[in-house]
Design an enzyme around this catalytic site. Structure first.
Site, PDB file in Angstrom:
ATOM      1  N   ARG A  88    -138.160 -56.557 -78.235  1.00 27.25           N
ATOM      2  CA  ARG A  88    -137.221 -57.673 -78.317  1.00 27.25           C
ATOM      3  C   ARG A  88    -136.395 -57.505 -79.587  1.00 27.25           C
ATOM      4  O   ARG A  88    -136.923 -57.451 -80.689  1.00 27.25           O
ATOM      5  CB  ARG A  88    -137.966 -59.018 -78.355  1.00 27.25           C
ATOM      6  CG  ARG A  88    -137.006 -60.209 -78.333  1.00 27.25           C
ATOM      7  CD  ARG A  88    -137.756 -61.523 -78.215  1.00 27.25           C
ATOM      8  NE  ARG A  88    -138.375 -61.913 -79.469  1.00 27.25           N
ATOM      9  CZ  ARG A  88    -139.172 -62.959 -79.604  1.00 27.25           C
ATOM     10  NH1 ARG A  88    -139.478 -63.681 -78.554  1.00 27.25           N
ATOM     11  NH2 ARG A  88    -139.682 -63.264 -80.778  1.00 27.25           N
TER      12      ARG A  88
ATOM     13  N   SER B 229    -140.463 -66.330 -68.895  1.00 22.65           N
ATOM     14  CA  SER B 229    -140.881 -67.459 -69.723  1.00 22.65           C
ATOM     15  C   SER B 229    -140.695 -68.747 -68.935  1.00 22.65           C
ATOM     16  O   SER B 229    -139.696 -68.919 -68.230  1.00 22.65           O
ATOM     17  CB  SER B 229    -140.048 -67.523 -71.010  1.00 22.65           C
ATOM     18  OG  SER B 229    -140.265 -66.380 -71.806  1.00 22.65           O
TER      19      SER B 229
ATOM     20  N   LYS C 258    -140.039 -67.365 -84.256  1.00 14.80           N
ATOM     21  CA  LYS C 258    -138.916 -67.776 -83.419  1.00 14.80           C
ATOM     22  C   LYS C 258    -138.440 -69.142 -83.890  1.00 14.80           C
ATOM     23  O   LYS C 258    -138.989 -70.174 -83.513  1.00 14.80           O
ATOM     24  CB  LYS C 258    -139.350 -67.835 -81.951  1.00 14.80           C
ATOM     25  CG  LYS C 258    -138.175 -67.857 -80.980  1.00 14.80           C
ATOM     26  CD  LYS C 258    -138.664 -67.739 -79.551  1.00 14.80           C
ATOM     27  CE  LYS C 258    -137.475 -67.702 -78.587  1.00 14.80           C
ATOM     28  NZ  LYS C 258    -137.901 -67.687 -77.175  1.00 14.80           N
TER      29      LYS C 258
END
Length: 211
Positions: A39, A108, A137
């Site tokens: 990511r 998700s 995050k």
């Protein structure tokens, strides 16, 4: 059912700068991570492909699946084992049209409705979280907690990978709540010894699954 790993290490170069994505991939696999996720929110498509290709080479050498977050095109370009879509990314149904039937697709989901929708569209596993408060995050929502996790696992028709603030101290509790596995960033990437950190997490997961 496809082989969905129990310890997904998401490589990250924002919470730390000591290691590159490919280096973290190698270290995590040495520590027995059975899935690597890539990511990276910045960079051009060409740059991301170059990084992902290096990671895929490492993963292929160790027969460990690489899952590319957000980008089906990059997963396809480097021959990754799968891709993971957030709720604001490409719909799972469209990803299924682009990618092969063998490709692992994770999605998700923050609600039961979104989870069931993703499963119906062809998701192989659901990423649910954040379970705990997380600093990896900044835009993460309020922690869901173990009770919500348990509920999601009870109604899911596929493996649930828990994410968000999970540490060595909480990994077993997450597995005991019903999660198939966990996904971590800081618990490996930010540790002084990523290999040992990964191995310790895997030990916790395996022990919890045996109880």
């Amino acid at each position: 059912m496809k082989n969905i790993g129990v310890l997904h290490v998401i490589t990250d170069t924002t919470v730390q700068s000591k290691y590159t994505h490919p280096q973290l991939t190698e270290l995590a696999i040495q520590g027995s991570a059975d899935t690597i996720q890539f990511r990276h929110k910045n960079g051009t498509t060409r740059e991301l492909i170059q990084i992902a290709q290096q990671m895929q080479t490492v993963c292929a050498n160790h027969d460990v699946p690489l899952i590319v977050n957000d980008r089906a095109d990059i997963a396809l370009a480097v021959g990754a084992s799968g891709t993971h879509f957030g709720q604001d990314d490409m719909p799972v149904a469209i990803g299924r049209k682009i990618l092969s039937t063998e490709t692992i697709i994770g999605a998700s989901a923050r609600t039961e409705e979104k989870m069931l929708e993703a499963i119906t569209e062809g998701a192989d596993y659901i990423g649910f979280g954040p379970i705990y408060q997380t600093s990896s995050k900044p835009d993460a929502e309020t922690p869901k907690g173990l009770e919500r996790l348990q509920r999601m696992c009870e109604i899911a028709k596929c493996p649930v990978i828990a994410i968000g603030g999970i540490t060595l101290q909480t990994a077993a509790a997450v597995i005991n709540a019903g999660a198939h596995g966990i996904a971590v960033i800081s618990a490996v990437c930010s540790q002084p010894d990523p290999i040992a950190a990964t191995q310790n997490l895997m030990n916790e997961i395996q022990n919890a699954k045996q109880t």
